[in-house]
Design an enzyme around this catalytic site. Structure first.
Site, PDB file in Angstrom:
ATOM      1  N   ASP A   1     -12.316   6.980   3.773  1.00 16.11           N
ATOM      2  CA  ASP A   1     -11.092   6.773   4.545  1.00 16.11           C
ATOM      3  C   ASP A   1     -10.633   5.316   4.492  1.00 16.11           C
ATOM      4  OD1 ASP A   1      -8.936   7.415   6.110  1.00 16.11           O
ATOM      5  OD2 ASP A   1     -10.072   7.541   7.993  1.00 16.11           O
TER       6      ASP A   1
ATOM      7  N   LYS B   1     -10.318  12.748   8.216  1.00 19.13           N
ATOM      8  CA  LYS B   1      -9.865  12.328   9.544  1.00 19.13           C
ATOM      9  C   LYS B   1      -9.811  13.529  10.482  1.00 19.13           C
ATOM     10  CE  LYS B   1      -6.645   8.628   8.139  1.00 19.13           C
ATOM     11  NZ  LYS B   1      -7.277   7.485   8.822  1.00 19.13           N
TER      12      LYS B   1
ATOM     13  N   LYS C   1       0.858  -1.191   0.000  1.00 16.62           N
ATOM     14  CA  LYS C   1       0.000   0.000   0.000  1.00 16.62           C
ATOM     15  C   LYS C   1       0.891   1.236   0.000  1.00 16.62           C
ATOM     16  CE  LYS C   1      -3.286   2.571   2.939  1.00 16.62           C
ATOM     17  NZ  LYS C   1      -4.170   2.566   4.130  1.00 16.62           N
TER      18      LYS C   1
ATOM     19  N   ARG D   1      -7.686  -0.480   1.022  1.00 19.67           N
ATOM     20  CA  ARG D   1      -8.157  -1.746   0.464  1.00 19.67           C
ATOM     21  C   ARG D   1      -8.566  -1.599  -0.995  1.00 19.67           C
ATOM     22  NH1 ARG D   1     -12.737  -2.196   4.941  1.00 19.67           N
ATOM     23  NH2 ARG D   1     -11.105  -1.039   6.033  1.00 19.67           N
TER      24      ARG D   1
ATOM     25  N   ASP E   1       1.509   6.221   5.526  1.00 18.51           N
ATOM     26  CA  ASP E   1       0.569   5.269   4.940  1.00 18.51           C
ATOM     27  C   ASP E   1       1.119   4.576   3.688  1.00 18.51           C
ATOM     28  OD1 ASP E   1      -1.796   4.046   5.535  1.00 18.51           O
ATOM     29  OD2 ASP E   1      -3.066   5.472   4.447  1.00 18.51           O
TER      30      ASP E   1
ATOM     31  N   ASP F   1      -2.741  10.154   3.749  1.00 13.00           N
ATOM     32  CA  ASP F   1      -4.136   9.747   3.884  1.00 13.00           C
ATOM     33  C   ASP F   1      -4.878  10.757   4.757  1.00 13.00           C
ATOM     34  OD1 ASP F   1      -6.548   8.491   4.110  1.00 13.00           O
ATOM     35  OD2 ASP F   1      -5.817   6.829   5.364  1.00 13.00           O
TER      36      ASP F   1
ATOM     37  N   GLU G   1      -9.485   3.752   2.016  1.00 13.43           N
ATOM     38  CA  GLU G   1      -8.946   3.818   0.655  1.00 13.43           C
ATOM     39  C   GLU G   1      -7.912   2.733   0.372  1.00 13.43           C
ATOM     40  OE1 GLU G   1      -7.775   5.478   3.173  1.00 13.43           O
ATOM     41  OE2 GLU G   1      -5.688   4.850   2.944  1.00 13.43           O
TER      42      GLU G   1
END
Ligand code: BES
Ligand code: MN
Ligand code: ZN
Length: 496
Positions: A342, A272, A260, A346, A283, A265, A344
């Site tokens: 949020d 967030k 990933k 996956r 991230d 993020d 994102e």
């Protein structure tokens, strides 16, 4: 870091720091301690007594050489009872490197001359001395940084020992490289810049590295990666690195790592809170681990074909940002209803895993800072390990335990599958709060086909508020050691 081997006597080692491993119930009775204590006229044993120093794994006691020794400082490092394991040897090296990180020289007395343990001591020293200094100026720039160390052996090393130490340095370089990428703030690490790092590292090593820019990603067919990228001014990047050993045959195992690569993020429209957003440059830790594993595998010339795949973008809130309720197709073909922007990670992984499975890997392994829920379940120091293959899960767990990285096998609980049912699309991409790490993994499973697959949720251990065990404060490079250890175990079982 350069690490050499020395066979000089302890008392005559001229160095800033001398690190000595101590085991057993009575540190004073350790033969190395006694040797040094005699030279110091009893000052060492007096300190041990004063501080009630115990030889527990990773415990340290620093003492000045007081002119009686050529070493300026001595650090005693606990090894614990029982046989010296790879993980304890590594922790020993880390503590030595950490003690000496602001000096010019370090001599580490090896508690064993076994090649595997020497390698772990060496990578420990070089990762222990790690510091991220890129943005420090003036007086904050460290005056000294440990650039070389030597490992002290009782007798002349054989070729295996010399090679092991150099391999340890290669492993440490990889871990520290991953840390540098993760520590780098998002304003200096866009998806494009991340891809450039992969290209640069690959070029030096003869690894092929293919990079897709936005138009190429559109052509390749990565609708979910593009959906996440919609809110950003930065282009996404998709990266595929390939290391093929020279000796490769049709039987050579092929391991594909997927990472990933969210360079930042914000949560997207489901933004967030600022306290959760502040660390979100990390991230892309899965991507960093992936690049590090592939490049180290190449430098170590492991007899395994290793691929590294990175799906990279940031998750932002621009005017064209993807929305809750949107439905997108995926590379795999399944349609996905967006619930929470949020979640994102996956999504980008779904397309990357679908691509990876087209390579027909023997094993497919992904690393992702995927869910806060995983840190709620396991704490900050341990990664969640999910797999659709019991043998792979066991092998990965063993590899992790050997290195000292902590993982825990988590269930792909079929009872939670209904949480991903959508009334309008093939899949919803999030479930409820409960079991959030598991529903995330179940979502990923939809895209791996028949592959033997393992997913590491490294949201906790990728980045720490304070140093813990062998892991430093900040980026840890978590996953690199285990990935390499797993590749070595695959190589060993392929050879037998
Ligand atoms: N990148 C985060 C997960 C994360 C949290 C990594 C803390 C490192 C530290 C991920 O994209 C995320 O936001 N996950 C959500 C999922 C939820 C919306 C279903 C989460 O964990 O809250
Ligand atoms: Mn997120
Ligand atoms: Zn994320």
């Amino acid at each position: 870091m350069k690490i050499s081997i020395s066979t000089e006597a302890l008392q005559s080692l001229s160095t800033d720091w001398l690190a000595v491993g101590v085991s057993g119930k009575k540190p004073q009775q350790d033969p190395n301690v006694q040797k040094l204590d005699r030279a110091m006229g009893g000052a060492l044993s007096a300190c041990i007594k004063e501080e009630s120093f115990e030889a527990k794994p990773g415990k340290t006691l620093s003492v000045q050489g007081r002119g009686r020794l050529k070493a300026k400082h001595i650090v005693l490092i606990g090894l614990g009872d029982g046989p010296l394991t790879e993980a304890r040897a590594r922790l020993f090296g880390v503590k030595a490197g950490r003690a000496a990180m602001s000096s010019s020289s370090l001599c580490v007395v090896a508690p064993s001359s076994e090649a595997g343990l020497l390698a772990a001591i060496a990578d420990g020293i070089a990762t222990g001395a790690y510091r991220y200094t890129r943005y420090l100026t003036g007086a904050r720039i460290p005056k000294k940084q440990l650039g070389r160390a030597s490992i002290v052996l009782a007798k002349k090393p054989d070729e295996a020992a010399k090679l092991a130490v150099q391999q340890g340095v290669v492993v440490a370089d990889a871990v520290n490289f991953a840390r540098d990428l993760v520590n780098c703030p998002a304003n200096d690490l866009s998806a494009t810049q991340l891809a450039n790092h992969a290209v640069e590292r690959s070029r030096e090593l003869g690894i092929t590295c293919k990079v897709w820019d936005k138009p190429a990603i559109q052509k390749l067919g990565m609708p979910l990666l593009l959906a996440v990228n919609r809110g950003s001014k930065e282009e996404p990047r998709f990266v595929h690195m390939t290391y093929k050993p020279k000796s490769a045959t049709a039987e050579t195992p092929k391991v594909v790592f997927v990472g990933k690569g969210l360079t930042f993020d914000s949560g997207g429209l489901c933004i967030k809170p600022s306290t959760s957003m502040v660390d979100m440059k990390i991230d892309m830790a899965g991507a960093a681990a992936t690049i590090a594993i592939v490049t180290a595998a190449a430098r170590l010339e492991l007899p395994v074909e290793v691929h590294g795949i990175i799906a990279s973008t940031d998750n932002m809130t621009g005017g064209d940002a993807y929305r809750p309720g949107d439905v997108f197709p995926s590379r795999d073909g399944k349609t996905v209803e967006i619930i929470n922007t949020d979640a994102e990670g996956r999504l980008v992984l779904a397309d990357a895993l679908a691509y990876a499975r087209e390579l027909k890997p023997s094993y497919l392994i992904d690393h992702a800072t995927l869910t806060g829920a995983c840190t709620v379940a396991l704490g900050a120091y341990r990664a969640g390990l999910f797999s659709n293959d019991a043998a792979l899960s066991d092998a990965y767990k063993l590899a992790a335990e050997a290195t000292g990285e902590a993982v825990w096998a988590m269930p792909l609980d079929e009872d939670l599958k209904d949480e991903l049912k959508s009334s309008i699309a093939d899949l919803k991409h999030t479930g409820s709060r409960l079991g959030g790490a598991i529903t995330a993994a179940l979502f990923l499973r939809e895209f791996v086909g028949e592959c033997r697959w393992a997913h590491l949720d490294i949201a906790g251990p990728a980045f720490l508020d304070k140093a813990h065990g062998a892991m430093p404060k900040g980026a840890t490079g978590f996953g690199v050691l285990t990935g390499l250890s797993f590749l070595r175990s695959i190589a060993a079982s392929a050879a037998s």
